[in-house]
Design a protein around this motif. Structure first.
Motif, short mmCIF file in Angstrom:
data_model
loop_
_atom_site.label_atom_id
_atom_site.label_comp_id
_atom_site.label_asym_id
_atom_site.label_seq_id
_atom_site.Cartn_x
_atom_site.Cartn_y
_atom_site.Cartn_z
N UNK A 326 55.17 14.01 66.62
CA UNK A 326 56.50 13.54 66.37
C UNK A 326 56.95 12.90 67.01
N UNK A 327 56.27 12.60 68.49
CA UNK A 327 56.78 11.43 69.42
C UNK A 327 57.21 10.03 68.54
N UNK A 328 57.77 10.09 69.61
CA UNK A 328 58.09 8.14 68.64
C UNK A 328 58.10 7.26 69.84
N UNK A 329 57.71 6.59 69.64
CA UNK A 329 57.68 4.63 70.72
C UNK A 329 58.70 3.68 69.76
N UNK A 330 59.06 3.48 70.68
CA UNK A 330 59.97 1.52 70.83
C UNK A 330 59.94 1.30 71.23
N UNK A 331 60.14 -0.08 70.92
CA UNK A 331 60.39 -0.66 72.15
C UNK A 331 61.59 -1.94 71.67
#
Ligand SMILES: [Fe+2]
Length: 504
Positions: A326-331
């Motif tokens: 469920x960890x979200x990674x965004x840039x």
């Protein structure tokens, strides 16, 4: 469908921002200092062409190949949208975002290139073109002797981006309706109507398309009432669902990202304070207000996760994905404050380069983990904007982001395009050098089945030495070798903001 039961509330959303007629301004008949400053600057400085007025009849031209060879297989149309009319009757808008939407199409075929530019025939454009003056208050400017507003679409300039949806091209703004365009002729077909009480409801300028299903997600903000509408649209353009989400802080939310399971918003510290005209004056940067990240469950819009981040602001994301836990990674292109919206975009209208400060956006990766834990990491210390990804990986784990880039000693903006591998840090760049100011780099896949990142980068640019607009095509994996082909128009176009690609 959620729309019918929420019809009345959505009508209220559509009416947000409606105001009565304004009194005649005392300075209406005085010389306009912003117009005068721009006129003076444009006599000596060709960089001011980035905010020139496009001719009302538009442009029709044949870009000339000036170097390289047109790549095999690169056929289609690059659509770009941006503001193209800033002054009427010797009075000039105060802010870059106010200008009327001007749509450009670069058609690339084996027979060569064709360029067209047309103003989007919004209700506002048609009324003001007929009157020969600006009539309605814009986002950040109130013209002399303004008329009243009955709703946001009265001031809709459709000037920010474009979306291909079914057989339509939609010209997007963020305060009101999308504007329907025939992509073959560039003729305007009126405000996009969705029915279900949704006509005129805000439809933002950065919708996201799921690669597999073709489903398009978007949002529209009602910053005044701390809420937003969520849009879910089928690949064919049919509305699948729409509904309100409450308790979203009234920050200026310009873009968002999707993952496999979530719609993710970052509400920056540039917040709605109280209703003022022009509307942009309703917002102020609150250095004490944390940014808030909100992840809304795609399948149940009442379910959300939230995170608190240090104060800051952003216009644009690269992309995002969600790990198995469920960890979200965004840039994103994150900045410490909103100085560009609050100062730089005003300076440009006077023909002045924006003031360089620590406020410029930098490339950052944000991790949103369980238990409200979050982390912001640097992906590079240079200034960047207009991050772009391979659209076939929207919402999915991916490697790369392309963007424009510049340094502190380049007050007039970006001359470089860059690619960065988010995992390895490997990066690649090309600098056109002073005198070639670059616009958003759009990724075009080499073929539907090509691996991630295999394709071309297309970007337009203003060449101030020639006072002409250029189109450059790069191998997306090898920017540093320079363009594989460059074309130049016999005229200069105003800068646009965002574009899309239609293969064919
Ligand atoms: Fe944008």
């Amino acid at each position: 469908m959620a729309t019918t039961s929420r019809r009345d509330a959505l009508k209220l959303l559509a009416a947000a921002g409606g105001v009565a007629a304004l009194p005649t301004s005392a300075w209406a008949r005085q010389a306009d200092p912003v117009f005068a400053d721009y006129q003076a600057a444009s006599q000596t400085d060709p960089w001011t062409l980035v905010v020139r007025d496009a001719p009302a009849a538009g442009f029709d031209g044949r870009p000339e190949l000036v170097s390289g060879t047109a790549p095999d297989g690169l056929t289609g149309t690059l659509f770009r949208n941006g503001p193209g009319r800033f002054s009427r009757q010797d009075w000039r808008y105060r802010h870059w975002f106010d200008g009327d939407g001007f749509l450009q199409a670069w058609n690339i075929s084996p027979d060569g290139l064709r360029h067209q530019g047309r103003f989007i025939q919004t209700d506002k454009w048609q009324a003001e073109e007929a009157a020969g003056r600006f009539i309605v208050p814009a986002l950040a400017s109130v013209p002399p002797q303004p008329g009243g507003l009955s709703g946001p679409d009265d001031m809709n300039v459709a000037n920010t981006s474009v979306l291909l949806l079914g057989d339509e091209l939609l010209a997007l703004w963020e305060g009101g309706s999308a504007w329907s365009i025939n992509p073959d002729t560039l003729e305007s077909q009126g405000a996009r109507r969705w029915g279900n009480g949704l006509d005129g409801v805000p439809f933002s300028a950065h919708p996201k398309r799921e690669p597999d299903s073709g489903i398009v997600w978007n949002f529209g903000q009602d910053a005044i009432r701390d809420r937003m509408i969520i849009w879910k649209i089928g690949a064919d353009g049919a509305l699948l669902d729409a509904g309100l989400v409450d308790d979203v802080p009234g920050g200026m939310v310009h873009d968002f990202v999707i993952t496999e399971h979530s719609l993710v918003f970052l509400v920056g510290s540039y917040r709605f304070q109280q209703m003022r005209l022009p509307f942009l004056d309703s917002f102020a940067f609150d250095p004490a207000a944390p940014m808030m990240a909100i992840a809304i469950d795609k399948n149940d819009w009442s379910r959300r996760r939230t995170w608190e981040l240090p104060p800051g602001f952003l216009f644009h994301f690269g992309g995002a994905w969600e790990e198995a836990d469920g960890t979200i990674r965004l840039d994103a292109a994150l900045s410490q404050d909103a100085r560009f919206a609050m100062a730089g975009a005003y300076d440009i209208m006077r023909g002045q380069a924006e003031t360089q400060t620590d406020s410029q956006a930098r490339h950052r990766q944000v991790t949103l983990a369980a238990g409200g834990r979050s982390r912001i990491e640097s992906l590079g210390d240079g200034f960047i904007e207009f991050p772009q990804i391979d659209p076939r990986f929207t919402g999915l784990r991916r490697r790369e982001t392309w963007h424009i880039a510049w340094d502190a000693d380049q007050p007039r903006g970006a001359t470089r395009i860059e690619r960065r591998n988010l995992h390895s840090g490997e990066h690649d760049r090309f600098d056109h050098g002073e005198g070639v100011y670059v616009e958003e780099p759009l990724f075009v896949p080499a073929s539907p089945a090509a691996p991630e990142g295999e394709g071309w980068i297309l970007h337009t640019a203003l060449n101030t030495r020639m006072q002409q607009t250029e189109l450059h095509a790069f191998n997306a994996q090898n920017l540093s070798d320079g363009p594989v082909a460059s074309w130049r128009l016999p005229y200069a176009c105003p800068f646009g903001f965002h574009g899309c690609w239609r293969p064919g």
